[in-house]
Scaffold this active site. Structure first.
Site, PDB file in Angstrom:
ATOM      1  N   THR A 198       0.847  -1.195   0.000  1.00 56.71           N
ATOM      2  CA  THR A 198       0.000   0.000   0.000  1.00 56.71           C
ATOM      3  C   THR A 198       0.879   1.239   0.000  1.00 56.71           C
ATOM      4  OG1 THR A 198      -0.096   0.081   2.424  1.00 56.71           O
ATOM      5  CG2 THR A 198      -1.835  -1.156   1.295  1.00 56.71           C
ATOM      6  N   ASN A 253       0.894   5.222   1.626  1.00 56.54           N
ATOM      7  CA  ASN A 253       0.360   5.824   2.846  1.00 56.54           C
ATOM      8  C   ASN A 253       0.272   7.339   2.726  1.00 56.54           C
ATOM      9  OD1 ASN A 253       0.539   3.485   5.134  1.00 56.54           O
ATOM     10  ND2 ASN A 253       2.178   3.278   3.634  1.00 56.54           N
ATOM     11  N   GLU A 258      -4.785   4.483   3.079  1.00 54.31           N
ATOM     12  CA  GLU A 258      -3.803   3.563   2.501  1.00 54.31           C
ATOM     13  C   GLU A 258      -4.391   2.861   1.278  1.00 54.31           C
ATOM     14  OE1 GLU A 258      -1.903   0.886   5.159  1.00 54.31           O
ATOM     15  OE2 GLU A 258      -1.484   2.393   6.680  1.00 54.31           O
TER      16      GLU A 258
END
Length: 299
Positions: A199, A201, A248
């Site tokens: 992911t 952020n 995310e």
């Protein structure tokens, strides 16, 4: 056009969210600017008036750092002029028209909504604006409310939709997806190391109106490219010390490093609320289902 001393068609408002009602004002400013061979402009405030007057931060649909870019991109105007609300709140409403808009910024057309109030204690009204513009020999357009299904398009109503996770209806009233933007930061890499789900952020801008914590079908815009993503907003309750709230996105069909880049995360559909799972395997299964839902939604 006189490049050194251009005339302007100026739309007035705060334009939080740049929704369909705001876009109607700016569309008229663009039209009038062409007619007078001038610049299409927005005059807005650096701070939200209600935040200053109440002393409490009003939840925003557009982050402060993105306001000028979003207004120009979504409204199609040439420029955005920011006035200092703390200074202008005490200005007489006639001075606001004659000394500031006409005198300083050479307004030849002014455009506002029918509920626009301005000047000291909000004493300026559209009726007063129309009369003063007539006296000054410049044009004035008062734009009526934009309605969808009988409901007035307003930032207040859109904030309510977002707080309830009704992203598709919010998109309908905004005229574009609700978007959270920011610079990609280093996270704790839980997604990559523990879940095998990389992911990116983003810190959530403190002033933004937040939707419910949970997972969303989103589109992430990076420069001229875009990618669909299953995106979690919240505090990651499955993990101890998940930290403060973040957004995310797990970008699908993307390999690369976006650290340090400015991205836009468009929230299209709420998939499920955030919750703590009993095991990592259970969380992985939920993420796989969210990825499937995201692909299905954008298919």
């Amino acid at each position: 056009m006189n490049i050194e001393n251009p005339v302007r068609a100026i739309a007035l408002g705060y334009f939080d969210g740049v929704h369909r009602g705001h876009q109607a004002l700016m569309k008229r400013a663009v039209q009038r600017a062409k007619e007078i061979d001038g610049i299409s402009s927005v005059f807005t405030f650096d701070q939200h008036p209600s935040s200053v007057m109440s002393g409490m931060q009003a939840p925003m649909l557009t982050a402060y750092a993105s306001r000028a870019e979003e207004i120009k991109r979504l409204g199609g105007v040439d420029e955005v002029i920011f006035g200092h609300f703390s200074e202008l709140r005490t200005m007489d409403w006639r001075d606001f028209i004659h000394k500031l808009l006409i005198g300083r910024f050479h307004a030849r057309y002014i455009i506002s909504g029918h509920n626009n109030r301005f000047g000291y204690k909000g004493q300026g009204t559209p009726e007063g604006m129309a009369e003063e513009c007539r006296k000054a020999g410049i044009g004035y357009d008062c734009i009526p409310d934009v309605k969808i299904g009988g409901v007035v398009v307003s930032s207040t109503y859109i904030r309510q939709l977002i707080s309830q996770g009704e992203m598709e209806r919010a998109t309908e009233f905004l005229g574009h997806p609700y978007t959270i933007s920011g610079v990609v930061e280093h996270g704790r890499k839980v997604g990559t190391r523990t879940l095998g789900v990389p992911t990116v952020n983003l810190a959530l801008p403190e002033e933004m109106a937040l939707p419910p914590y949970g997972v969303y079908a989103t589109r992430v815009v990076v420069g001229e490219s875009s990618y669909i993503a299953a995106t979690n907003i919240g505090v990651k309750p499955t993990f101890v010390d998940g930290g403060g709230p973040t957004i995310e996105p797990h970008l699908l069909d993307f390999n690369g490093d976006l650290y340090g880049q400015f991205i836009h995360v468009e929230l299209h559909k709420f998939l499920r609320p955030e919750r703590a799972f009993d095991s990592v395997e259970e969380l992985k299964a939920a993420i796989a289902e969210n990825v499937r839902q995201t692909r299905e939604y954008f298919a």
